[in-house]
Scaffold this motif. Structure first.
Motif, PDB file in Angstrom:
ATOM      1  N   ASP A 169       1.915  -4.619  -4.719  1.00  8.00           N
ATOM      2  CA  ASP A 169       1.688  -3.937  -3.549  1.00  8.00           C
ATOM      3  C   ASP A 169       0.762  -2.955  -3.654  1.00  8.00           C
ATOM      4  OD1 ASP A 169       3.916  -5.351  -2.279  1.00  8.00           O
ATOM      5  OD2 ASP A 169       5.285  -3.917  -2.516  1.00  8.00           O
ATOM      6  N   GLU A 170       0.762  -2.286  -4.756  1.00  8.35           N
ATOM      7  CA  GLU A 170      -0.215  -1.080  -4.858  1.00  8.35           C
ATOM      8  C   GLU A 170      -1.489  -1.471  -5.193  1.00  8.35           C
ATOM      9  OE1 GLU A 170       1.495   1.356  -4.104  1.00  8.35           O
ATOM     10  OE2 GLU A 170       3.288   1.872  -5.131  1.00  8.35           O
ATOM     11  N   ALA A 171      -1.929  -2.630  -5.700  1.00 11.21           N
ATOM     12  CA  ALA A 171      -3.185  -3.260  -5.879  1.00 11.21           C
ATOM     13  C   ALA A 171      -3.601  -3.335  -4.466  1.00 11.21           C
ATOM     14  CB  ALA A 171      -2.957  -4.453  -6.991  1.00 11.21           C
ATOM     15  N   ARG A 172      -2.861  -4.001  -3.454  1.00  9.08           N
ATOM     16  CA  ARG A 172      -3.143  -3.988  -2.156  1.00  9.08           C
ATOM     17  C   ARG A 172      -3.578  -2.807  -1.484  1.00  9.08           C
ATOM     18  NH1 ARG A 172       0.673  -7.339  -0.868  1.00  9.08           N
ATOM     19  NH2 ARG A 172       1.800  -5.835  -0.052  1.00  9.08           N
ATOM     20  N   HIS A 173      -2.665  -1.997  -1.431  1.00  6.28           N
ATOM     21  CA  HIS A 173      -3.014  -0.555  -0.857  1.00  6.28           C
ATOM     22  C   HIS A 173      -4.239   0.047  -1.507  1.00  6.28           C
ATOM     23  CE1 HIS A 173       1.817  -0.008  -0.404  1.00  6.28           C
ATOM     24  NE2 HIS A 173       1.216  -0.984   0.217  1.00  6.28           N
ATOM     25  N   LEU A 174      -4.453   0.141  -2.711  1.00  5.16           N
ATOM     26  CA  LEU A 174      -5.834   0.547  -3.401  1.00  5.16           C
ATOM     27  C   LEU A 174      -7.040  -0.144  -2.763  1.00  5.16           C
ATOM     28  CD1 LEU A 174      -6.504   0.766  -7.119  1.00  5.16           C
ATOM     29  CD2 LEU A 174      -8.171  -0.176  -5.389  1.00  5.16           C
ATOM     30  N   ASP A 248       5.828  -1.344   2.928  1.00  4.79           N
ATOM     31  CA  ASP A 248       5.886  -1.877   1.352  1.00  4.79           C
ATOM     32  C   ASP A 248       6.442  -0.545   0.725  1.00  4.79           C
ATOM     33  OD1 ASP A 248       4.451  -4.078   1.840  1.00  4.79           O
ATOM     34  OD2 ASP A 248       2.375  -3.275   1.276  1.00  4.79           O
ATOM     35  N   GLU A 249       5.822   0.620   1.322  1.00  8.33           N
ATOM     36  CA  GLU A 249       6.455   1.899   0.432  1.00  8.33           C
ATOM     37  C   GLU A 249       7.972   2.098   0.642  1.00  8.33           C
ATOM     38  OE1 GLU A 249       4.559   3.363  -1.502  1.00  8.33           O
ATOM     39  OE2 GLU A 249       2.947   2.956  -1.158  1.00  8.33           O
ATOM     40  N   SER A 250       8.473   1.498   1.660  1.00  6.84           N
ATOM     41  CA  SER A 250       9.689   1.624   1.960  1.00  6.84           C
ATOM     42  C   SER A 250      10.674   1.171   0.888  1.00  6.84           C
ATOM     43  CB  SER A 250      10.369   0.978   3.207  1.00  6.84           C
ATOM     44  OG  SER A 250       9.728   1.580   4.258  1.00  6.84           O
TER      45      SER A 250
HETATM   46 FE   LIG Z   1       1.270   2.454  -2.222  1.00  5.42          FE
END
Ligand SMILES: [Fe+2]
Ligand SMILES: [Fe+2]
Length: 358
Positions: A169-174, A248-250
Motif C-alpha cells: 500500500d505504502e509503495a503505491r502511496h509513494l 488504505d490508511e484505514s
Molecule cells: Fe500511506
C-alpha cells in the motif's frame, strides 16, 4: 483423502523406478481438515480451522515451518523471531489482509489524471510541496513495518501477511504522490527530511512502540488529512488519490488500534511503558518545534484557501483539520483502551480536543 497402501507398495517395487522413500506420506499425522469457502470466499479465517487455527502464545521454533505442518528434525533455523504472540498480534490482521488484497488499485490507471489542469502557480507549488512531503512520509511508512517482517514467526503468519500488504500500500502511496508532483509541470519541491517525529518511528526498538507511533499516531494524522482531502484537492484526480489512500490508511490505523488493544488486554503491565513512548512521540510529532513541517503547514493553508488568495479561509480549515486530527487520535486511544491518555497528552494536541463525551 485415503492413500491406498497397495499403490504405495507397487510404487516401491515397480521395476525401473528409482528407490523411493515416501516417508513424507504421513496421513496419520494430518488432521484431515476440509476448508470451505464462506460468504466472502475462501478467506484466511475459513482455513484457520482446527489445529491450523491454533495460534501459539509463544513461537518456539526459529525455522520457516508453517503453522500446522509436520515438524522435521535437522532443519536449520533462519531467524530470531519475536516469540510472544501478545507482542505483535492484532485480531483483525486476517480481515485487513483480505481487504487489502481485494482493494488494490493502480496509480497508473485508476486516477483520472486528465482532470489535472493548469493551476495558479502558488496553488500548484503548494500541491507539489504537499506531494514532496508525502512521498517521504510514505517511504518511511513502508520502511518502518518492513523492518519487522523478518521478525514475525510463521506461527504468527497473519501479522506478516498484513505487514506485507501495508508495505505494498505504502509503495503505491509513494508513487501516486510522486506522479502527481510530476504531472503538471512543477515537480518535487523542498525535501522535508524524516523530521524528528518520523525518525523516532524508525528508531523504535519494540513492535508495539513502532505500531503505536506509526499506526495510531502518525498514520492516524495522515488518514484524517486524506479524509479531508476534498478541501485540499483542486480536481478529481487529487480527490481520487486522497480517497483511495484514505481507504488504505484505514486498514493501517485499524491494525494499530487493535494491536494496542490486544497488548493492553493481555499485558496490562505495559500501560505505563506505552504512555512513555507516546509522551515522547507527541513532543516530537507535528509539534511546532519540528521545523521540518513548516512547508507542509503553509502549503495546506494555501491549497485549503482554494485559489491561494483567501488565506483566512485556508487558516480556518487548517485549524479545523488539526482539531479533527487530535480528536480522532484521542478516539483511537479510547477504542484501544488508553483513554487515560487524555490527561497526559501533549498540550499542543490536548488544547485541540473537544470535551469528553459521557
Ligand atoms: Fe500511506
Ligand atoms: Fe499507511
Amino acid at each position: 483423502m485415503a492413500i491406498d497402501q497397495k499403490v504405495i507398495d507397487k510404487l516401491r517395487k515397480e521395476p525401473g523406478m528409482p528407490d523411493i522413500d515416501l516417508s513424507w506420506l504421513r496421513e496419520e499425522d494430518s488432521p484431515g481438515i476440509v476448508a470451505k469457502a464462506g460468504k466472502r470466499g475462501l478467506t484466511l479465517d475459513e482455513i484457520n480451522k482446527g489445529v491450523y487455527g491454533e495460534v501459539p502464545e509463544i513461537a518456539k521454533h526459529g525455522t520457516t515451518r508453517s503453522r500446522g505442518s509436520i515438524p522435521r528434525a535437522g532443519v536449520m533455523r533462519t531467524a530470531y523471531f519475536v516469540p510472544e504472540k501478545s507482542d505483535i498480534w492484532a485480531d483483525n490482521a486476517t480481515l485487513i489482509y483480505e481487504e487489502a488484497v481485494q482493494r488494490q488499485w493502480s496509480s497508473a490507471t485508476d486516477i483520472p489524471w486528465e482532470t489535472v489542469k493548469p493551476l495558479p502557480d502558488i496553488v500548484e507549488e503548494a500541491i507539489c510541496q504537499i506531494c514532496t512531503f508525502l512521498t517521504e512520509v510514505e517511504f518511511i511508512a513502508g520502511d518502518a513495518p518492513g523492518q519487522w517482517l523478518k521478525k514475525i514467526s510463521p506461527d504468527h503468519y497473519e501479522v506478516a501477511l498484513y505487514l506485507i500488504s501495508q508495505v505494498m500500500d505504502e509503495a503505491r502511496h509513494l508513487d501516486v504522490f510522486r506522479k502527481r508532483a510530476l504531472v503538471n509541470g512543477c515537480g518535487l519541491l523542498e525535501a522535508q527530511g524524516a523530521t524528528r517525529g518520523l525518525r523516532n518511528v524508525l528508531d523504535s526498538q519494540d513492535f508495539t512502540e513502532m505500531s503505536a507511533l506509526m499506526h495510531v499516531l502518525a498514520e492516524g494524522f495522515v488518514q484524517t488529512m486524506f479524509r479531508t482531502g476534498e478541501f485540499i484537492a483542486q480536481n478529481e484526480a487529487e480527490k481520487t488519490i486522497f480517497r483511495l489512500c484514505a481507504q488504505d490508511e484505514s486498514r493501517h490505523v485499524g491494525f494499530g488500534v487493535m494491536h494496542l488493544r490486544y497488548v493492553l488486554e493481555h499485558t496490562p503491565e505495559r500501560r505505563e511503558e506505552i504512555h512513555h513512548y507516546l509522551d515522547r512521540a507527541e513532543q516530537l510529532f507535528g509539534h511546532p518545534t519540528d521545523g521540518g513541517n513548516t512547508g507542509l503547514q503553509e502549503a495546506l493553508l494555501i491549497t485549503m484557501s482554494g485559489d491561494g488568495k483567501d488565506l483566512d479561509k485556508g487558516a480556518e480549515l487548517a485549524l479545523a483539520l488539526n482539531k479533527k486530527q487530535a480528536n480522532e487520535y484521542m478516539h483511537r486511544l479510547e477504542v484501544a483502551g488508553l483513554g487515560d491518555r487524555r490527561e497526559r497528552m501533549n498540550p499542543a494536541f490536548g488544547m485541540l480536543l473537544d470535551p469528553p463525551k459521557n
